[in-house]
Design an enzyme around this catalytic site. Structure first.
Site, PDB file in Angstrom:
ATOM      1  N   CYS A 187       0.813  -1.220   0.000  1.00 41.51           N
ATOM      2  CA  CYS A 187       0.000   0.000   0.000  1.00 41.51           C
ATOM      3  C   CYS A 187       0.841   1.262   0.000  1.00 41.51           C
ATOM      4  CB  CYS A 187      -0.958   0.002   1.198  1.00 41.51           C
ATOM      5  SG  CYS A 187      -2.459  -0.950   0.890  1.00 41.51           S
ATOM      6  N   PHE A 188       2.170   1.120  -0.070  1.00 37.78           N
ATOM      7  CA  PHE A 188       3.084   2.259  -0.258  1.00 37.78           C
ATOM      8  C   PHE A 188       2.895   3.345   0.804  1.00 37.78           C
ATOM      9  CE2 PHE A 188       1.276   0.804  -4.367  1.00 37.78           C
ATOM     10  CZ  PHE A 188       2.265  -0.121  -4.661  1.00 37.78           C
ATOM     11  N   CYS A 189       2.659   2.893   2.046  1.00 36.15           N
ATOM     12  CA  CYS A 189       2.496   3.800   3.188  1.00 36.15           C
ATOM     13  C   CYS A 189       1.330   4.772   3.006  1.00 36.15           C
ATOM     14  CB  CYS A 189       3.793   4.576   3.454  1.00 36.15           C
ATOM     15  SG  CYS A 189       5.209   3.510   3.778  1.00 36.15           S
ATOM     16  N   ASN A 190       0.332   4.385   2.224  1.00 38.24           N
ATOM     17  CA  ASN A 190      -0.836   5.237   1.999  1.00 38.24           C
ATOM     18  C   ASN A 190      -2.088   4.366   2.029  1.00 38.24           C
ATOM     19  OD1 ASN A 190      -2.728   7.134   1.237  1.00 38.24           O
ATOM     20  ND2 ASN A 190      -1.463   8.011  -0.383  1.00 38.24           N
ATOM     21  N   PRO A 191      -2.454   3.873   3.206  1.00 37.77           N
ATOM     22  CA  PRO A 191      -3.583   2.938   3.284  1.00 37.77           C
ATOM     23  C   PRO A 191      -4.909   3.535   2.845  1.00 37.77           C
ATOM     24  CG  PRO A 191      -2.863   3.614   5.479  1.00 37.77           C
ATOM     25  CD  PRO A 191      -1.831   4.112   4.519  1.00 37.77           C
TER      26      PRO A 191
END
Length: 431
Positions: free
Chosen positions: A37-41
């Site tokens: 999630c690339f630190c962007n949930p």
């Protein structure tokens, strides 16, 4: 910063390829991707169409950031991201597109059906007749007392309600709580183990330590009380050791760590559907610190077939050294011989001697089998996982060997006659 493409891939039947599968296969082609999630949930949930109840359900199923649970209840939990920058070339982009086409794009048959490349060929035609006349034998038994450390082979060994007695009963943990494995700490293979049942002692050695460590199997060697620990949807009660033991392992691995022993375990959630490809961990029996099941079984004939394919690949490319794999490269508990390559794929259950086992399906392999631990050194490559991916891949898994559960009628401890012996006959029931 150059363009960034975030995506997921679907199979012809509408199901999703997990991002871990894409990442694993990309690494074998020496392509580095970012997944999750690339630190962007929040954005992840929005674009994946995950509702609030979906997110709660995923958490209840044990999903956390950076784990391998890329598909839960049929929905992706993250995505794949490929980035291009100033130094990227046309060849880089073409390599990535070629990788996607060769690994994931469906090819239509003349009949109009689609065929996904790199899936396991399997036919049951004639198997019943042939297997009924085939003699399978148990060729070796190997116990791995400490997870990810070297094991030892024996001619005979007792069974317990967790599998082979003392198999994966210990684990090493960093001071930050991370479980240490060879994938992150390849030097763990230098730690050798042996258990003398008559003395009740686990012997541990390392070339980095002058003194051989002796760990008493009795409980009076513990330090402190029991503590709870969660790992891979399993809750364990563990016990630690005195500083002297922890210092020895810290020196052996050149990093602070502690040794823990499993005293009991209990399953508390399931991420898959039992009986399906990529199923969840065994939920019906007690497990020590294993990834999925009590036993891993490998066939000598299957390894021989893989070796033939590896030699053929080297001859075609005219580059790279010859690879000759020993079955123990795959860290099996049981190695058998007899029959044809991959006969074990179709087994529902089997008897070894007079002991009964249930097959839980194929073992999903990871990059750990690409570590060559010969002559005290660790060499990393893309093989044999890359070759296995070319013909042993199905539904996101690269399968080699089968997982087993021991059908123990005795609920507690071990039976007096519950021993496996090298040379015993293996009698399978098949699909």
């Amino acid at each position: 910063m150059g363009p960034i493409v975030t995506f997921n891939l679907k199979r012809p039947d509408g199901s999703w390829f997990g991002y871990r599968e894409v990442e694993k296969l990309a690494s074998l082609s020496r392509i580095q991707l970012r997944t999750g999630c690339f630190c962007n949930p929040g954005a992840c949930a929005k674009y994946l169409g995950l509702s609030h109840s979906d997110l709660l359900s995923n958490i209840e199923a044990g999903h956390v950031c950076w784990d391998d649970n890329d598909i839960i209840h049929g929905k992706p939990t993250g995505a794949v991201r490929v980035s291009f920058g100033y130094m990227s070339t046309f060849e880089d982009a073409k390599k990535f597109i070629d990788f996607i086409v060769s690994s994931f794009v469906s090819v239509p048959y003349q009949s109009g059906q689609v065929h996904l490349p790199r899936s396991i060929p399997y036919s049951s035609e004639g198997r019943e007749r042939r297997l009924s006349t085939t003699a399978f034998r148990l060729k070796s038994i190997t116990i791995y007392p400490i997870k990810s450390c070297a094991g030892f082979s024996v001619e005979g060994w007792p069974l317990s309600n967790t599998g082979l007695l003392h198999d994966r009963e210990w684990i090493l943990k960093s001071l930050t709580g991370e479980i240490l494995t060879q994938k992150k700490v390849p030097e763990m293979h230098l730690i050798t183990t042996f258990i003398d049942l008559s003395q009740g002692i686990l012997f541990v050695e390392s070339p980095r330590c002058k003194r051989k460590l002796r760990i008493n199997l009795k409980s009076d060697s513990y330090c402190g009380g029991k503590e709870a620990m969660d790992l891979q949807a399993q809750r364990y009660e563990v016990q630690g050791y005195h500083n002297e033991v922890n210092i020895w392992f810290s020196n052996a691995l050149a990093r602070p760590c502690t040794l823990l022993r499993c005293s009991s375990s209990q399953y508390y959630s399931c991420l898959g559907k039992r009986g399906s490809v990529g199923m969840c961990r065994d939920v019906e029996t007690r497990l020590n610190f294993v990834n999925e099941a009590q036993f891993l079984l490998i066939s000598e004939e299957s390894v021989s077939d893989l070796n033939s394919r590896l030699r053929s690949n080297v001859q075609k490319s005219s580059t790279g050294p010859q690879i000759q794999l020993n079955p123990l490269r795959f860290r099996p508990n049981l190695v058998i011989s007899g029959g044809e390559p991959y006969d074990e794929d179709g087994w529902l259950s089997l008897k070894i001697g007079n002991k009964c086992f249930t097959s839980l399906g194929g073992c999903n392999r990871c990059q750990m089998i690409n570590l060559d631990n010969q002559a005290g050194q660790v060499q990393k490559s893309t093989e044999p996982l890359a070759t296995l991916a070319s013909y042993r891949r199905i539904k996101g898994k690269i399968l080699f060997g089968i997982l087993l559960r021991y059908e123990n009628d005795n609920e507690v401890g071990q039976e007096a006659d519950s021993w496996l012996q090298v040379g015993q006959e293996v009698d399978p029931n098949f699909d």
